[in-house]
Design an enzyme around this catalytic site. Structure first.
Site, short mmCIF file in Angstrom:
data_model
loop_
_atom_site.label_atom_id
_atom_site.label_comp_id
_atom_site.label_asym_id
_atom_site.label_seq_id
_atom_site.Cartn_x
_atom_site.Cartn_y
_atom_site.Cartn_z
N GLY A 16 0.84 -1.19 0.00
CA GLY A 16 0.00 0.00 0.00
C GLY A 16 0.88 1.24 0.00
NE ARG A 19 -6.91 -0.06 -5.58
CZ ARG A 19 -7.74 0.56 -4.74
NH1 ARG A 19 -8.78 -0.09 -4.25
NH2 ARG A 19 -7.53 1.79 -4.35
CE LYS A 57 -8.64 3.16 11.26
NZ LYS A 57 -7.97 4.43 11.21
CB VAL A 70 -5.29 2.63 18.66
CG1 VAL A 70 -6.19 3.38 19.63
CG2 VAL A 70 -5.78 1.20 18.48
CE LYS A 73 -9.02 4.71 15.19
NZ LYS A 73 -9.39 6.10 14.80
N1 LIG Z 1 -5.17 7.82 6.57
C1 LIG Z 1 -5.10 7.92 7.87
O1 LIG Z 1 -5.11 9.03 8.44
C2 LIG Z 1 -4.96 6.68 8.72
C3 LIG Z 1 -4.80 6.81 10.11
C4 LIG Z 1 -4.64 5.65 10.90
C5 LIG Z 1 -4.67 4.42 10.28
N2 LIG Z 1 -4.87 4.32 8.94
C6 LIG Z 1 -4.92 3.00 8.34
O2 LIG Z 1 -3.86 2.85 7.42
C7 LIG Z 1 -4.25 2.00 6.36
C8 LIG Z 1 -4.02 2.70 5.03
O3 LIG Z 1 -4.80 3.88 4.99
P1 LIG Z 1 -4.60 4.99 3.86
O4 LIG Z 1 -5.37 6.16 4.30
O5 LIG Z 1 -3.16 5.14 3.52
O6 LIG Z 1 -5.36 4.29 2.62
P2 LIG Z 1 -5.28 4.71 1.08
O7 LIG Z 1 -4.82 6.11 0.94
O8 LIG Z 1 -6.60 4.31 0.50
O9 LIG Z 1 -4.14 3.76 0.48
C9 LIG Z 1 -4.35 2.38 0.27
C10 LIG Z 1 -3.18 1.86 -0.54
O10 LIG Z 1 -3.33 0.46 -0.68
C11 LIG Z 1 -3.20 0.11 -2.07
N3 LIG Z 1 -4.02 -1.05 -2.34
C12 LIG Z 1 -5.37 -1.17 -2.27
N4 LIG Z 1 -5.74 -2.43 -2.56
C13 LIG Z 1 -4.60 -3.11 -2.83
C14 LIG Z 1 -4.32 -4.46 -3.22
N5 LIG Z 1 -5.30 -5.35 -3.37
N6 LIG Z 1 -3.04 -4.81 -3.41
C15 LIG Z 1 -2.05 -3.90 -3.27
N7 LIG Z 1 -2.24 -2.62 -2.89
C16 LIG Z 1 -3.53 -2.24 -2.69
C17 LIG Z 1 -3.67 1.33 -2.83
O11 LIG Z 1 -3.08 1.30 -4.11
P3 LIG Z 1 -3.27 2.54 -5.14
O12 LIG Z 1 -2.35 3.61 -4.61
O13 LIG Z 1 -2.81 1.96 -6.42
O14 LIG Z 1 -4.72 2.90 -5.07
C18 LIG Z 1 -3.11 2.44 -1.95
O15 LIG Z 1 -1.77 2.69 -2.26
C19 LIG Z 1 -5.69 1.61 6.65
O16 LIG Z 1 -5.73 0.39 7.37
C20 LIG Z 1 -6.18 2.72 7.55
O17 LIG Z 1 -7.22 2.32 8.43
C21 LIG Z 1 -4.99 5.42 8.16
#
Ligand SMILES: NC(=O)c1ccc[n+]([C@@H]2O[C@H](COP(=O)([O-])OP(=O)(O)OC[C@H]3O[C@@H](n4cnc5c(N)ncnc54)[C@H](OP(=O)(O)O)[C@@H]3O)[C@@H](O)[C@H]2O)c1
Ligand SMILES: NC(=O)c1ccc[n+]([C@@H]2O[C@H](COP(=O)([O-])OP(=O)(O)OC[C@H]3O[C@@H](n4cnc5c(N)ncnc54)[C@H](OP(=O)(O)O)[C@@H]3O)[C@@H](O)[C@H]2O)c1
Lengths: 433, 433
Positions: free
Chosen positions: A13, A48, A107, A134, A207
């Site tokens: 990711g 992806r 989470k 969390v 959480k």
């Molecule tokens: N954002 C926050 O503030 C935050 C805070 C705490 C925790 N989190 C946690 O961190 C995690 C990531 O969050 P995020 O905000 O970074 O999400 P995001 O911006 O949607 O990024 C998801 C990433 O995963 C890739 N992806 C999706 N499906 C895939 C697959 N099947 N195989 C390989 N790669 C795949 C996507 O690829 P593409 O780039 O090609 O679309 C993207 O790079 C989640 O579990 C979220 O709950 C996030």
């Protein structure tokens, strides 16, 4: 001292969080190497959409085949920041089977399948760390699991969702209604297009399950967490809260029962006194209050989300996991030895603020008070107000002493059956006193 | 899973903190064993007065020969809660040489001799943990060293002494003078009979040295910390602070310079805006604000002292050190690889609030403003007030923009030489903006 062969990191990711993890791994490479005792190398990045331009990441590292990446066999640590249940879950267990430790920010997955993932980590003698899952950047898992390992935690009370705190703070400070505040949160990027996971409390409940499990050394499943969203909080509720010297927050509350034998975990909006440190947590910030036998009251405060803050937590875990690996050891894993009973919401004991619409005639208060007494719910204060519109209705605001949620539900059910009670305008729990 | 042979713990000191450590080791034995993976056993307790009754501690464990205890050779972990430099220092190094790891709460010793103690631990491949040395129960060392290991800390700003915060809070809320507030603190047990270490900032300076060292991965000695006590803070200063929308706190401030190449550490009273989270830290509580590149602003809050809270931190370390020992590993030790320059106070850049007694005649403001300009200190606001008593004096309150402490000192020296400046009533730094 420094090992020269780098540890290999696979990044699954590269979105909001993953791109920041990659950036910091590059810009802070020397610091990370010094702190770990060996350099780390980004060995592959699974995404992806392979064609998307990703600044600072060599194109040859990008792959859409996450499974092949975690199966390579030379990966030391897999960082999972894809999110969601699948393919994240399978990728993590595959990573363990192929010799890697795992750092995750997921989470939803940890709350749902934490036990199975921990078991897979243990079986393969690998680490599973997830501080970022969390409250973003706020160190919380490590303090609970390590700093307080010699103490007995009785209560964790926190604001663990920034979106809902932003909305409630807005409603509090401007008098706006829920929809208006949500619209502003969406416009400013604090709420997603589909805000369900946040406003219905699903995110906070995940959480709460994770925090309760760690705090009480007991397995707490997502289903064990009582969950109420905050979509029905009104400007009128904030007015009532103000009269009580309170504000309203969406709280995650994990508690040990008075006899110590059971625990509860819940998420719901609640009134808390303005004097409570959580009352002054503004905007999208998170804060978690921890009460323990010996330490007393601790609070942890900071940004609960965002790419860079979340990456900070991921990288802290990455450094720890790499150090463990160099030591040939693993850090503290799941600890569910206490195996306490997780009780349902009915067993929760707290105070309640109840607004009733009642007939404006003598004897109503006596009737209402009798219903409370019959259910063993003792009343702290009652305020009776005739309405301006002279429609024969009045409102009655009852604040109770501590009572079980089951008794309160029974009370409310019986109140609804009274002829003189036209409606139950709102029920809100009062916490943090 | 559980090892049955217990790990042996030697307790050096059984006073306010030590007695609580012993108590919790007994009452929470099962929990500690489960969290460590092996039972722990109190193998000996060194004290000064052997005949004193110590509840819950078998008399045969008590000894006055601490040296023999640490030399026994079968001790796994030595917990040092004697305090002071000697014999604590020699006992700790002897413990390492005889195969034990060490947990200490001794800020004075760690601040003065941390480098040598860490070197002794490393040489013998043992752990030296001391979470309890800074801000009692509040997890701070571990979050800085481990949770933020993948981040770059730029600033640590905290209230790390409960006694002085109690006194300042009292002055703020009641308008009391310093002596009156100190007397109340003494009567309530918040200040010791000889309060020098607290009110002159020695205790906070020791903590600042420890925090700066860990935050910046750089060795910071106690002598590197600029220290000013709070005995000269007056009710008038609080009145000035209120006019600025500020309060006054004794702060420990560790900062990285703007160019990143050097750091400073200091302890002094300062004005901070009422809107800053540290402003609302009441009574004897401690709180520390940490600013880093990726995580942003974090705050850690809780009881900074007291037997049980401090014991909580000691026991968290004890669990970690025991786990490391079972793993045949050690945790993160001193990390001073960054070896940044520690700059003197003159290099610190901040804002200043200066009250001058001046002659009440035209042209004074121009004269004063010229002196500031000549020293490169730019003025933010000036307030000029004629006095009621008509003695020809006025007061001039100047708040500056950010300037180096050296320029400010030069300014003040020059101001004192002006005929029209009768006196410099107070100089206070303004932080947290
Ligand atoms: N954002 C926050 O503030 C935050 C805070 C705490 C925790 N989190 C946690 O961190 C995690 C990531 O969050 P995020 O905000 O970074 O999400 P995001 O911006 O949607 O990024 C998801 C990433 O995963 C890739 N992806 C999706 N499906 C895939 C697959 N099947 N195989 C390989 N790669 C795949 C996507 O690829 P593409 O780039 O090609 O679309 C993207 O790079 C989640 O579990 C979220 O709950 C996030
Ligand atoms: N108290 C707090 O709130 C707090 C908070 C944070 C950190 N700390 C730190 O914790 C440490 C202990 O503080 P404390 O408040 O517990 O001190 P304390 O109450 O004065 O206890 C000191 C203990 O050390 C024993 N002792 C003194 N000299 C000794 C010697 N030469 N050999 C063997 N034992 C000796 C004393 O024996 P007797 O009992 O026979 O007199 C006493 O049991 C200090 O480093 C302090 O800075 C304390």
């Amino acid at each position: 001292m420094m090992r020269t062969r780098p540890l290999k990191v696979a990044l699954l990711g590269c979105g909001v969080v993953g791109s920041e993890v990659a950036r910091i791994m590059t810009t802070h490479a020397d610091d990370l190497a010094a702190r770990i005792g060996a350099p780390i190398e980004l060995a592959g990045v699974a995404v992806r959409r392979p064609s998307k331009v990703r600044e600072g990441i060599p194109a040859e590292l990008i792959t859409t085949d996450a499974t092949a990446l975690v199966k390579r066999g030379d990966i030391d640590v897999v960082v999972e920041v894809i999110g969601g249940i699948e393919p994240a879950r399978t990728l993590i267990t595959t990573a363990f089977e192929h010799g890697a430790s795992v750092v995750s920010a997921n989470k939803a997955l940890l709350a749902q399948d934490g036990a199975a993932l921990h078991a897979a980590a243990d079986e393969n003698d690998k680490d599973l760390y997830y501080e970022a899952a969390v409250a973003g950047a706020i160190p919380l898992i490590r303090p609970l699991r390590e700093s307080l390992a010699g103490d007995k935690v009785n209560r964790v009370l926190g604001i663990v969702n920034g979106t809902t705190n932003f909305i409630l703070d807005k409603m509090d400070s401007t008098g706006a209604g829920y929809q208006e505040a949500l619209d502003e949160a969406t416009a400013l990027g604090y709420a997603e297009a589909d805000p369900t996971a946040d406003v219905e409390g699903f995110d906070a409940a995940a959480k709460a399950a994770i925090l309760a499990g760690i705090a009480f050394h007991t397995r707490v499943r997502l289903d064990d967490v009582h969950r109420e969203g905050m979509t029905e909080v009104t400007a009128a509720d904030f007015a009532s809260a103000k009269e009580m010297g309170c504000t309203i927050k969406l709280l995650a509350i994990c508690e040990r029962s008075a006899d110590g034998a059971s625990v509860t975990a819940r998420v719901h909006p609640a009134m808390i006194p303005l004097s409570h440190p959580l009352a002054s947590v503004r905007g999208a910030y998170n804060a978690v209050f921890v009460e323990s036998d010996a330490a007393g009251q601790l609070m942890f405060y900071g940004p609960g989300a965002g790419g860079a803050p979340t990456a900070s937590a991921v990288l802290g875990d990455l450094v720890a996991v790499c150090r463990n690996r160099l030591n040939g050891a693993t850090g503290p894993g799941e600890s569910a030895y206490a195996a306490l009973t997780v009780s349902p919401m009915g067993d929760v004991v707290t105070r309640y603020h109840i607004s009733l619409d009642v007939a404006d005639k003598p004897g109503v208060l006596a009737q209402v008070a009798t219903v409370f007494a019959e259910h063993g719910v003792s009343i702290d204060t009652v305020r009776q107000q005739g309405r301006q519109d002279g429609d024969g209705e009045a409102s009655l605001v009852v604040v109770t002493h501590r009572a079980s949620d089951a008794s309160l539900s029974g009370t409310v059910e019986a109140l609804r059956k009274l002829d003189t009670v036209r409606g139950v305008a709102s029920i809100m729990r009062v916490e943090g006193e």
